[in-house]
Motif scaffolding. Structure first.
Motif, PDB file in Angstrom:
ATOM      1  N   GLY A  67     -19.334   6.119 -24.269  1.00 37.27           N
ATOM      2  CA  GLY A  67     -18.780   7.348 -23.611  1.00 37.27           C
ATOM      3  C   GLY A  67     -19.320   8.567 -23.669  1.00 37.27           C
ATOM      4  N   VAL A  68     -20.271   8.540 -24.938  1.00 35.58           N
ATOM      5  CA  VAL A  68     -20.747   9.950 -25.166  1.00 35.58           C
ATOM      6  C   VAL A  68     -22.017  10.204 -24.247  1.00 35.58           C
ATOM      7  CG1 VAL A  68     -20.821  10.466 -27.716  1.00 35.58           C
ATOM      8  CG2 VAL A  68     -22.057   8.476 -26.984  1.00 35.58           C
ATOM      9  N   HIS A  69     -22.558   9.247 -23.640  1.00 38.90           N
ATOM     10  CA  HIS A  69     -23.578   9.523 -22.699  1.00 38.90           C
ATOM     11  C   HIS A  69     -23.292   9.814 -20.991  1.00 38.90           C
ATOM     12  CE1 HIS A  69     -26.167   8.881 -25.762  1.00 38.90           C
ATOM     13  NE2 HIS A  69     -25.770   7.523 -26.115  1.00 38.90           N
ATOM     14  N   GLY A  70     -21.872  10.386 -21.143  1.00 37.10           N
ATOM     15  CA  GLY A  70     -21.426  10.450 -19.652  1.00 37.10           C
ATOM     16  C   GLY A  70     -20.374   9.993 -18.993  1.00 37.10           C
ATOM     17  N   VAL A  71     -20.533   8.553 -18.928  1.00 36.06           N
ATOM     18  CA  VAL A  71     -19.517   7.837 -18.493  1.00 36.06           C
ATOM     19  C   VAL A  71     -18.281   7.731 -19.547  1.00 36.06           C
ATOM     20  CG1 VAL A  71     -18.783   5.790 -17.197  1.00 36.06           C
ATOM     21  CG2 VAL A  71     -21.070   6.679 -16.809  1.00 36.06           C
ATOM     22  N   LYS A  72     -16.970   8.164 -19.001  1.00 34.94           N
ATOM     23  CA  LYS A  72     -15.925   8.027 -19.785  1.00 34.94           C
ATOM     24  C   LYS A  72     -14.946   6.904 -19.269  1.00 34.94           C
ATOM     25  CE  LYS A  72     -16.274  12.395 -22.212  1.00 34.94           C
ATOM     26  NZ  LYS A  72     -15.506  13.699 -22.462  1.00 34.94           N
ATOM     27  N   ALA A  73     -15.053   6.977 -17.849  1.00 39.68           N
ATOM     28  CA  ALA A  73     -13.985   6.105 -17.514  1.00 39.68           C
ATOM     29  C   ALA A  73     -14.319   5.272 -16.282  1.00 39.68           C
ATOM     30  CB  ALA A  73     -12.682   6.637 -16.879  1.00 39.68           C
ATOM     31  N   VAL A  74     -14.042   3.798 -15.876  1.00 37.45           N
ATOM     32  CA  VAL A  74     -14.684   3.018 -14.696  1.00 37.45           C
ATOM     33  C   VAL A  74     -13.080   2.816 -13.994  1.00 37.45           C
ATOM     34  CG1 VAL A  74     -15.654   0.933 -13.989  1.00 37.45           C
ATOM     35  CG2 VAL A  74     -16.386   2.161 -16.049  1.00 37.45           C
ATOM     36  N   PHE A  75     -13.257   3.132 -12.817  1.00 36.51           N
ATOM     37  CA  PHE A  75     -12.264   2.754 -11.746  1.00 36.51           C
ATOM     38  C   PHE A  75     -12.327   1.461 -10.776  1.00 36.51           C
ATOM     39  CE2 PHE A  75     -11.193   7.644 -11.268  1.00 36.51           C
ATOM     40  CZ  PHE A  75     -10.990   7.878 -12.239  1.00 36.51           C
ATOM     41  N   PHE A  76     -11.628   0.569 -11.050  1.00 34.46           N
ATOM     42  CA  PHE A  76     -11.801  -0.757 -10.289  1.00 34.46           C
ATOM     43  C   PHE A  76     -10.905  -0.961  -9.239  1.00 34.46           C
ATOM     44  CE2 PHE A  76     -13.760  -1.970 -14.360  1.00 34.46           C
ATOM     45  CZ  PHE A  76     -14.775  -2.623 -14.225  1.00 34.46           C
ATOM     46  N   ASP A  77     -11.466  -1.240  -7.904  1.00 35.40           N
ATOM     47  CA  ASP A  77     -10.761  -1.884  -7.020  1.00 35.40           C
ATOM     48  C   ASP A  77     -10.035  -3.105  -7.406  1.00 35.40           C
ATOM     49  OD1 ASP A  77      -9.644  -2.196  -4.168  1.00 35.40           O
ATOM     50  OD2 ASP A  77     -11.452  -3.438  -3.966  1.00 35.40           O
ATOM     51  N   LEU A  78      -8.996  -3.652  -6.555  1.00 34.78           N
ATOM     52  CA  LEU A  78      -8.375  -4.852  -6.940  1.00 34.78           C
ATOM     53  C   LEU A  78      -8.831  -6.119  -5.918  1.00 34.78           C
ATOM     54  CD1 LEU A  78      -6.339  -6.745  -8.698  1.00 34.78           C
ATOM     55  CD2 LEU A  78      -4.528  -5.757  -7.094  1.00 34.78           C
ATOM     56  N   ASP A  79      -8.468  -5.920  -4.664  1.00 32.11           N
ATOM     57  CA  ASP A  79      -8.656  -7.136  -3.642  1.00 32.11           C
ATOM     58  C   ASP A  79     -10.008  -7.195  -3.409  1.00 32.11           C
ATOM     59  OD1 ASP A  79      -6.053  -7.942  -3.155  1.00 32.11           O
ATOM     60  OD2 ASP A  79      -5.519  -5.893  -2.499  1.00 32.11           O
ATOM     61  N   ASN A  80     -10.645  -8.490  -3.489  1.00 33.80           N
ATOM     62  CA  ASN A  80     -11.928  -8.788  -3.324  1.00 33.80           C
ATOM     63  C   ASN A  80     -13.093  -8.067  -4.292  1.00 33.80           C
ATOM     64  OD1 ASN A  80     -11.046 -10.717  -1.348  1.00 33.80           O
ATOM     65  ND2 ASN A  80     -10.619  -8.931   0.099  1.00 33.80           N
ATOM     66  N   THR A 125      -9.000 -12.157  -3.106  1.00 35.23           N
ATOM     67  CA  THR A 125      -7.850 -12.360  -2.214  1.00 35.23           C
ATOM     68  C   THR A 125      -8.041 -13.012  -1.042  1.00 35.23           C
ATOM     69  OG1 THR A 125      -7.241  -9.962  -3.159  1.00 35.23           O
ATOM     70  CG2 THR A 125      -5.963 -10.701  -1.179  1.00 35.23           C
ATOM     71  N   ALA A 126      -9.308 -12.933  -0.586  1.00 34.22           N
ATOM     72  CA  ALA A 126      -9.494 -13.695   0.944  1.00 34.22           C
ATOM     73  C   ALA A 126      -9.491 -14.976   0.736  1.00 34.22           C
ATOM     74  CB  ALA A 126     -11.112 -13.014   1.318  1.00 34.22           C
ATOM     75  N   ALA A 127     -10.103 -15.476  -0.553  1.00 34.88           N
ATOM     76  CA  ALA A 127      -9.953 -17.081  -0.593  1.00 34.88           C
ATOM     77  C   ALA A 127      -8.592 -17.526  -1.051  1.00 34.88           C
ATOM     78  CB  ALA A 127     -10.751 -17.374  -1.947  1.00 34.88           C
ATOM     79  N   ALA A 128      -7.716 -16.642  -1.762  1.00 36.32           N
ATOM     80  CA  ALA A 128      -6.297 -17.101  -1.834  1.00 36.32           C
ATOM     81  C   ALA A 128      -5.642 -17.142  -0.484  1.00 36.32           C
ATOM     82  CB  ALA A 128      -5.642 -15.977  -2.813  1.00 36.32           C
ATOM     83  N   GLY A 129      -5.947 -16.096   0.510  1.00 37.40           N
ATOM     84  CA  GLY A 129      -5.341 -16.021   1.607  1.00 37.40           C
ATOM     85  C   GLY A 129      -5.777 -17.301   2.603  1.00 37.40           C
ATOM     86  N   ARG A 130      -6.999 -17.728   2.428  1.00 39.03           N
ATOM     87  CA  ARG A 130      -7.524 -18.990   3.258  1.00 39.03           C
ATOM     88  C   ARG A 130      -6.702 -20.074   2.916  1.00 39.03           C
ATOM     89  NH1 ARG A 130     -12.335 -16.387   2.690  1.00 39.03           N
ATOM     90  NH2 ARG A 130     -13.006 -17.627   0.889  1.00 39.03           N
TER      91      ARG A 130
END
Length: 262
Positions: free
Chosen positions: A2-15, A20-25
């Motif tokens: 955290g001290v070195h600049g990155v305090k948060a990571v945002f993640f996408d969900l699908d794929n 999700t693509a495999a579950a859809g198949r």
């Protein structure tokens, strides 16, 4: 970290976090089997119906103020069945297909054990946020199905906000939620158009593109800061960023020392 600049990571969900693509198949195969065994469709007809539905899902424009997602998606199946086999509209069969597809897809949406471990480990050093586009009901059901809530400090669904990715506003809303600045955040996702372009639009510290298919982007695509081929490669990228920061801090420190010496 955290001290070195990155305090948060945002993640996408699908794929990104869930396949999700495999579950859809898997869900589509289940519907094809049911259409053949219970409703005496030929395999060609059953596949044609499912192909048409998938095409409709890709082009889907959903206004929750006008129609709920369930009615809209049953209509996709109803139209596909009628377009393929003709005759009267069969809402009952359409609903049966839709619910079988939906239930099967949700059953196969799982957050893999190694992904869970990675998130748990990352969260010791940075805050984690899940940022997903899509209809509120659909995305909340997926979040519930893969049981990912405990791994995140916050969850933001595009369908619940004024704008979705790639609009900067939703990224800035996420920053406010965590009490961080855009320049302290990293976005990880599989979509160049929404995740990477959005992260760039919002002025995030870095964007990380998950290129599972190992495809070559077209020249006009947004350029991510980093590319990974598995979400599990992310910690190594964050470490690389940290080393870069440390090296820069060292250089800056030396530069200021030299200036002081003069």
């Amino acid at each position: 970290m955290g001290v070195h600049g990155v305090k948060a990571v945002f993640f996408d969900l699908d794929n990104t976090l869930v396949d999700t693509a495999a579950a859809g198949r898997r869900a589509i195969e289940e519907v094809i089997n049911a259409l053949q065994s219970k409703h005496h469709c030929g395999e060609g007809e059953a596949r044609a119906i499912c192909d048409k539905v998938q095409a409709k899902l890709l082009k889907e424009c959903h206004d929750p103020a006008k129609m709920c997602i369930t009615d809209l998606r049953i209509s996709h199946w109803e139209e596909a069945i009628q377009e393929t086999i003709g005759g009267e509209a069969n809402r009952h069969l359409a609903a049966e297909c839709y619910f079988l597809w939906k239930t099967t897809r949700l059953q196969h949406l799982t957050l893999a054990e190694d992904t869970r471990s990675m998130l748990t480990e990352l969260r010791k050093g940075v805050r984690l946020l899940l940022l997903t586009n899509g209809d509120k009901q659909t995305q909340r059901e997926k979040i519930e199905a893969c049981a990912c809530q405990p791994y995140f400090d916050a969850i933001v669904v595009g369908g619940e906000q004024k704008e979705e990715k790639p609009a900067p506003s939703i990224f800035h809303y996420c920053c406010d939620l965590l009490g961080v600045q855009p320049a302290e955040c990293v976005m990880v996702g599989d979509s160049l158009d929404t995740d990477i372009q959005g992260g760039l639009n919002a002025g995030l510290k870095a964007t990380v593109w998950l290129n599972k298919a190992m495809t070559t982007p077209v020249d006009t695509s947004p350029v991510p800061h980093y590319i990974i081929y598995s979400v599990l490669d992310l910690p190594a990228v964050l470490q690389k960023m940290e080393h870069k920061m440390n090296a820069k801090l060292g250089t800056d420190h030396m530069a200021s020392s030299n200036e002081a010496a003069h």
